[in-house]
Design an enzyme around this catalytic site. Structure first.
Site, PDB file in Angstrom:
ATOM      1  N   ASP A  51       0.843  -1.193   0.000  1.00 59.22           N
ATOM      2  CA  ASP A  51       0.000   0.000   0.000  1.00 59.22           C
ATOM      3  C   ASP A  51       0.880   1.246   0.000  1.00 59.22           C
ATOM      4  OD1 ASP A  51      -2.947   1.117   0.844  1.00 59.22           O
ATOM      5  OD2 ASP A  51      -1.346   2.272   1.810  1.00 59.22           O
ATOM      6  N   TYR A  56       2.564   9.947  -0.202  1.00 58.40           N
ATOM      7  CA  TYR A  56       3.646   9.374   0.594  1.00 58.40           C
ATOM      8  C   TYR A  56       5.019   9.706   0.006  1.00 58.40           C
ATOM      9  CZ  TYR A  56       0.023   6.404   2.735  1.00 58.40           C
ATOM     10  OH  TYR A  56      -1.094   5.935   3.372  1.00 58.40           O
ATOM     11  N   LYS A  81      -3.003   5.957  -3.941  1.00 61.15           N
ATOM     12  CA  LYS A  81      -4.113   6.852  -3.610  1.00 61.15           C
ATOM     13  C   LYS A  81      -3.879   8.231  -4.202  1.00 61.15           C
ATOM     14  CE  LYS A  81      -3.942   4.629   0.922  1.00 61.15           C
ATOM     15  NZ  LYS A  81      -2.498   4.318   0.895  1.00 61.15           N
ATOM     16  N   HIS A 112      -7.882   9.515  -1.506  1.00 58.30           N
ATOM     17  CA  HIS A 112      -7.236   9.434  -0.194  1.00 58.30           C
ATOM     18  C   HIS A 112      -8.082  10.041   0.935  1.00 58.30           C
ATOM     19  CE1 HIS A 112      -2.905   9.108   1.535  1.00 58.30           C
ATOM     20  NE2 HIS A 112      -3.798   8.686   2.396  1.00 58.30           N
TER      21      HIS A 112
END
Length: 264
Positions: A51, A56, A81, A112
């Site tokens: 994931d 990120y 996401k 998200h």
């Protein structure tokens, strides 16, 4: 160690006909070399569900780890996401994610957060288009309420396959779990340890009885509830420990005691 993604009892069906492994590896807050090494260790340990997210900033490292691992792409379930402030740039965002990951598609693409606190119907229509184009095999949401999920379904006829939300025994919400399932939405939990009290006496007692750590008990609790869980760690020993949960089972009374932690 058995690969999580290859065991039929450790996957759950998605509404569009796909399947998602119940136990995945989360990469939030992992950056650079740390993200690469942790993902490699996770794949070596047997994780087959990774994931990540645009936000990120580690999609390139995750993709490099997958390529270098030697694990075939078709054996690994990849989630990324889209940030809520990328509304209107859905296709470009996904194409950028795929370029960084080095893959032709992702297995699951999520909104998200609800954009601007709304359901984001226009953005959801773009998600549906990307699924139809084959760039995302399944689409879903994260941090959505049941009402927001219903709004997407009513407006487009397409229900999110997954709702990824903060989840642990301390956040156990039967109404949310049942509500998602009645709509055909798989619940996926993130931050299973950050959202918990690992020193809670009930959790420690159950862990001691099974010769496991409190973290392992939490992972096992998710699996037995058929809730997808994506624990994250940068430490190799903990990455391995978090997948070492297949040699025991929690008894019904232990599951109930853990569920009750959400009411404390």
């Amino acid at each position: 160690m058995t690969s999580i993604g290859l065991r039929s009892d450790l996957v759950v069906p998605l509404g569009d006909g796909g399947r998602i492994p119940l136990l995945g590896f989360g990469t939030w807050q992992l950056r650079g070399r740390e993200a690469y090494e942790a993902t490699r260790w996770a794949l070596e340990a047997g994780y087959r569900h990774i994931d990540t997210a645009t936000g990120y900033g580690n999609e390139a490292e995750v993709g490099a780890a997958l390529r270098d691992s030697g694990v075939p792409r078709e054996e690994v379930f990849i989630t990324t996401k889209m940030p809520p402030d990328h509304v209107g740039r859905e296709r470009r965002t996904l194409e950028e994610s795929l370029a960084k990951l080095g893959t032709d598609d992702v297995d699951l693409w999520l909104v998200h957060w609800p954009p601007g606190g709304t359901a984001g119907v226009d953005s959801w229509r773009a998600f549906i288009e990307m699924r139809e184009r084959g760039l995302a095999r399944a689409i879903g949401v994260s941090n959505y309420s049941l009402a927001q999920i219903d709004e997407l379904t009513q407006a487009t006829g397409a229900t999110p396959a997954v709702n990824q939300i903060k989840w642990s025994p301390f956040q156990f919400d039967r109404a949310m779990l049942d509500g998602c399932r009645s709509r055909g939405v798989v619940v996926e939990g993130y931050s299973p340890f950050r959202a918990a009290r690992l020193d809670h006496p009930v959790l420690r007692r159950i862990a001691e009885e099974h010769g496991k750590t409190p973290a392992q008990i939490i992972v096992r609790w998710h699996i037995q509830h058929r809730v997808v869980v994506i624990p994250k760690s940068a430490r190799r020993d903990r990455i391995v420990a978090n997948i070492d949960v297949l040699d025991f089972a929690l008894a019904p009374d232990e599951m109930a005691a853990l569920d009750d932690l959400g009411h404390g």
